[in-house]
Design a protein around this motif. Structure first.
Motif, PDB file in Angstrom:
ATOM      1  N   THR A   1       0.832  -1.206   0.000  1.00  0.00           N
ATOM      2  CA  THR A   1       0.000   0.000   0.000  1.00  0.00           C
ATOM      3  C   THR A   1       0.869   1.259   0.000  1.00  0.00           C
ATOM      4  OG1 THR A   1      -1.707  -1.194   1.262  1.00  0.00           O
ATOM      5  CG2 THR A   1      -1.836   1.212   1.220  1.00  0.00           C
ATOM      6  N   ILE A   2       1.890   1.266   0.853  1.00  0.00           N
ATOM      7  CA  ILE A   2       2.780   2.433   0.931  1.00  0.00           C
ATOM      8  C   ILE A   2       3.548   2.608  -0.380  1.00  0.00           C
ATOM      9  CG2 ILE A   2       4.798   3.370   2.114  1.00  0.00           C
ATOM     10  CD1 ILE A   2       3.803   1.985   4.655  1.00  0.00           C
ATOM     11  N   GLU A   3       4.034   1.511  -0.948  1.00  0.00           N
ATOM     12  CA  GLU A   3       4.760   1.594  -2.221  1.00  0.00           C
ATOM     13  C   GLU A   3       3.875   2.173  -3.318  1.00  0.00           C
ATOM     14  OE1 GLU A   3       6.354  -2.128  -3.315  1.00  0.00           O
ATOM     15  OE2 GLU A   3       7.819  -2.236  -1.674  1.00  0.00           O
ATOM     16  N   THR A   4       2.627   1.718  -3.372  1.00  0.00           N
ATOM     17  CA  THR A   4       1.726   2.183  -4.434  1.00  0.00           C
ATOM     18  C   THR A   4       1.389   3.656  -4.269  1.00  0.00           C
ATOM     19  OG1 THR A   4       0.782  -0.056  -4.554  1.00  0.00           O
ATOM     20  CG2 THR A   4      -0.463   1.720  -5.585  1.00  0.00           C
ATOM     21  N   LEU A   5       1.148   4.083  -3.048  1.00  0.00           N
ATOM     22  CA  LEU A   5       0.870   5.500  -2.812  1.00  0.00           C
ATOM     23  C   LEU A   5       2.087   6.367  -3.123  1.00  0.00           C
ATOM     24  CD1 LEU A   5      -1.237   5.314   0.481  1.00  0.00           C
ATOM     25  CD2 LEU A   5      -2.059   5.794  -1.843  1.00  0.00           C
ATOM     26  N   THR A   6       3.281   5.837  -2.840  1.00  0.00           N
ATOM     27  CA  THR A   6       4.508   6.569  -3.165  1.00  0.00           C
ATOM     28  C   THR A   6       4.658   6.709  -4.671  1.00  0.00           C
ATOM     29  OG1 THR A   6       5.561   5.690  -1.151  1.00  0.00           O
ATOM     30  CG2 THR A   6       7.009   6.637  -2.821  1.00  0.00           C
ATOM     31  N   ARG A   7       4.369   5.637  -5.393  1.00  0.00           N
ATOM     32  CA  ARG A   7       4.382   5.711  -6.869  1.00  0.00           C
ATOM     33  C   ARG A   7       3.431   6.795  -7.351  1.00  0.00           C
ATOM     34  NH1 ARG A   7       5.755   2.476 -10.890  1.00  0.00           N
ATOM     35  NH2 ARG A   7       3.712   2.906 -11.814  1.00  0.00           N
ATOM     36  N   LEU A   8       2.232   6.806  -6.798  1.00  0.00           N
ATOM     37  CA  LEU A   8       1.221   7.782  -7.219  1.00  0.00           C
ATOM     38  C   LEU A   8       1.722   9.211  -6.979  1.00  0.00           C
ATOM     39  CD1 LEU A   8      -1.654   8.543  -8.144  1.00  0.00           C
ATOM     40  CD2 LEU A   8      -2.400   8.234  -5.771  1.00  0.00           C
ATOM     41  N   LEU A   9       2.334   9.440  -5.841  1.00  0.00           N
ATOM     42  CA  LEU A   9       2.808  10.780  -5.517  1.00  0.00           C
ATOM     43  C   LEU A   9       3.948  11.205  -6.444  1.00  0.00           C
ATOM     44  CD1 LEU A   9       2.835  13.246  -3.628  1.00  0.00           C
ATOM     45  CD2 LEU A   9       4.415  11.985  -2.135  1.00  0.00           C
TER      46      LEU A   9
END
Length: 373
Positions: free
Chosen positions: A181-189
Motif C-alpha cells: 500500500t505504501i509503495e503504491t501510494l509513493t508511486r502515485l505521488l
C-alpha cells in the motif's frame, strides 16, 4: 373265417382307444380271443406314426410389441458366431480390469463444463467479438500503435496506469498488505508530480525502483475466498468471470464516487476507455495469435484465463499456485504444442518472468510474510 360283424366291432374299438398308451393297448388285446387278436395286430401295424413334435426344434427369438424398436435375435450358444456374440455382450456388462485385476472406471459427463455453464451463449459472444476484432478493433489498435510516436503512446499508457493507482492502493490496504500500500501510494505521488500527471513513470526508474503492481476488488474478493463463479465472455470485456465482473465494476466507481468531477464526466471516461482498451489489445496481440493456432481457440481462451486467475489469487494469498495446464504453457510460449511438460522449476521460472496484462507481481508462496508484505 371271421364274421364280418366281429371285424367291424374290433375296428371301432381300436379307433376309440387310439389315444391310450401302448401298455394299455397290450392289456386290452390280451383279453380278446385269438382270431380277434390277429385282426388287432394287423390294424395296429397299419396305424399312422404319432405326430412329430415340431415345436421342440424351433429356435427361440426375442420379440416385443414396443413400436419403433428393432429386436435382435438371440444368438445360439452352440454356434461359433453365437458364442462370440454372447462373450461380447458379457464384456459390455462386466467392468473392465487391468492386468492386475483392478477395476477400470471411466467417468464422463454431458453438457457444458462446470465452470462454463452458459457455454453456448459465451461461445456466440466470443464468435461475434472475434469478428468485430478482426474487422475493427485490431486495425484500429495497429493504427494507434503505428500512427503515434512510441514516447507519446507510452505517455498515454502511463497516465492511464497512474489513474488506477488509487484503486491498487486501496485494495492492497483491504488485503492487509501495508508495505504494498505504501509503495503504491509513493508511486502515485512521485509520478503525479515529477512525472507530470503520470505522463512519465519516474517511480519505476533505477534509483527508485517501485514497479507497477495492478490490483483490484476482484482480487480482494478472491483473497478472502470468494470463488470465481461462472466463466463469462462479454462484449468489450472479453474473458472474465462473475467475480471479476463485479470487482471490475467496483474499480470503475472509486474515482467517480470518491472524487467526482472530472472523473464522472464523458470527457474523462470516453478517452480513458479508448486508450486503456487499445493498450490492452496490443498487450495480448501475441497471445491471441497463439490461441488462434490451437485446435479449439474458445476453450483455449477460457482455460488460460481461468488458470491464470487461479494462479494470481494463490500468489496474492501467499500460497503455492496450482499446477498450470499444458494449454497455459503453450499460450505463454513456455512450450511448443505437443511438447511434454517441463520440470516445475522451469515452469515457475518461465511464468514468473511473464507479464500478462492482469498478472500480479507478487512473490511466490514459499516467501516469508515479511517479504510478501
Amino acid at each position: 373265417m371271421l364274421d364280418f360283424r366281429t371285424v367291424m366291432a374290433v375296428s371301432l374299438a381300436l379307433t376309440a382307444q387310439a389315444p391310450l398308451a401302448a401298455e394299455n393297448a397290450v392289456d386290452f388285446t390280451s383279453e380278446l380271443v385269438a382270431p380277434q387278436a390277429a385282426v388287432l395286430a394287423v390294424a395296429q401295424a397299419k396305424r399312422p406314426a404319432p405326430p412329430v413334435d415340431t415345436y421342440s426344434n424351433l429356435i427361440a427369438v426375442n420379440w416385443s410389441l414396443t413400436p419403433g424398436q428393432a429386436q435382435e435375435p438371440t444368438p445360439q450358444s452352440g454356434s461359433e458366431e453365437g458364442q462370440q456374440e454372447l462373450e461380447e455382450e458379457a464384456s459390455e456388462t462386466t467392468p473392465a480390469t487391468d492386468e492386475d485385476g483392478n477395476e477400470i472406471i471411466v467417468d464422463g459427463s454431458y453438457g457444458p463444463p462446470e465452470n462454463d455453464p452458459v457455454e453456448a451463449l459465451n461461445y456466440e459472444s466470443y464468435r461475434i467479438t472475434q469478428a468485430v476484432d478482426d474487422a475493427v478493433v485490431e486495425p484500429v489498435a495497429y493504427a494507434y500503435r503505428d500512427g503515434l510516436p512510441g514516447p507519446f503512446r507510452d505517455g498515454l499508457g502511463n497516465i492511464v496506469r497512474n489513474l488506477g493507482e488509487p484503486v491498487n492502493a486501496l485494495n492492497f490496504l483491504l488485503q492487509g498488505k501495508i508495505g504494498k500500500t505504501i509503495e503504491t501510494l509513493t508511486r502515485l505521488l512521485i509520478n503525479s508530480t515529477l512525472g507530470i500527471g503520470g505522463l512519465f513513470d519516474i517511480a519505476e526508474k533505477p534509483g527508485i525502483g517501485l514497479p507497477y503492481r495492478r490490483n483490484g476488488f476482484a482480487n480482494t474478493l478472491g483473497f478472502y475466498g470468494v470463488d470465481s463463479g461462472a466463466y463469462l465472455y462479454l462484449p468489450f470485456t472479453g474473458a472474465t468471470s462473475v467475480r471479476d465482473v463485479i470487482g471490475s465494476g467496483l474499480d470503475q466507481l472509486v474515482l467517480p464516487v470518491a472524487v467526482g468531477a472530472p472523473f464522472n464526466t464523458p470527457e474523462y471516461t470516453i478517452p480513458y476507455f479508448i486508450v486503456s482498451s487499445l493498450d490492452a489489445r496490443l498487450e495480448v496481440d501475441a497471445e491471441l495469435a497463439r490461441i488462434d493456432q490451437t485446435v479449439d481457440p474458445y476453450a483455449a481462451r477460457r482455460d488460460t484465463y481461468l488458470a491464470r486467475r487461479e494462479r494470481e489469487i494463490a500468489l496474492l494469498r501467499g500460497e503455492e499456485p496450482p499446477e498450470p495446464p499444458l494449454i497455459l504453457l503453450e499460450v505463454e510460449g513456455v512450450i511448443e504444442p505437443g511438447e511434454e511438460r517441463p520440470s516445475d522449476e522451469v515452469i515457475d521460472e518461465a511464468l514468473d518472468n511473464k507479464s500478462p496484462p492482469a498478472e500480479l507481481d507478487f512473490e511466490r508462496g514459499e516467501m516469508s510474510d515479511d517479504q510478501i508484505r
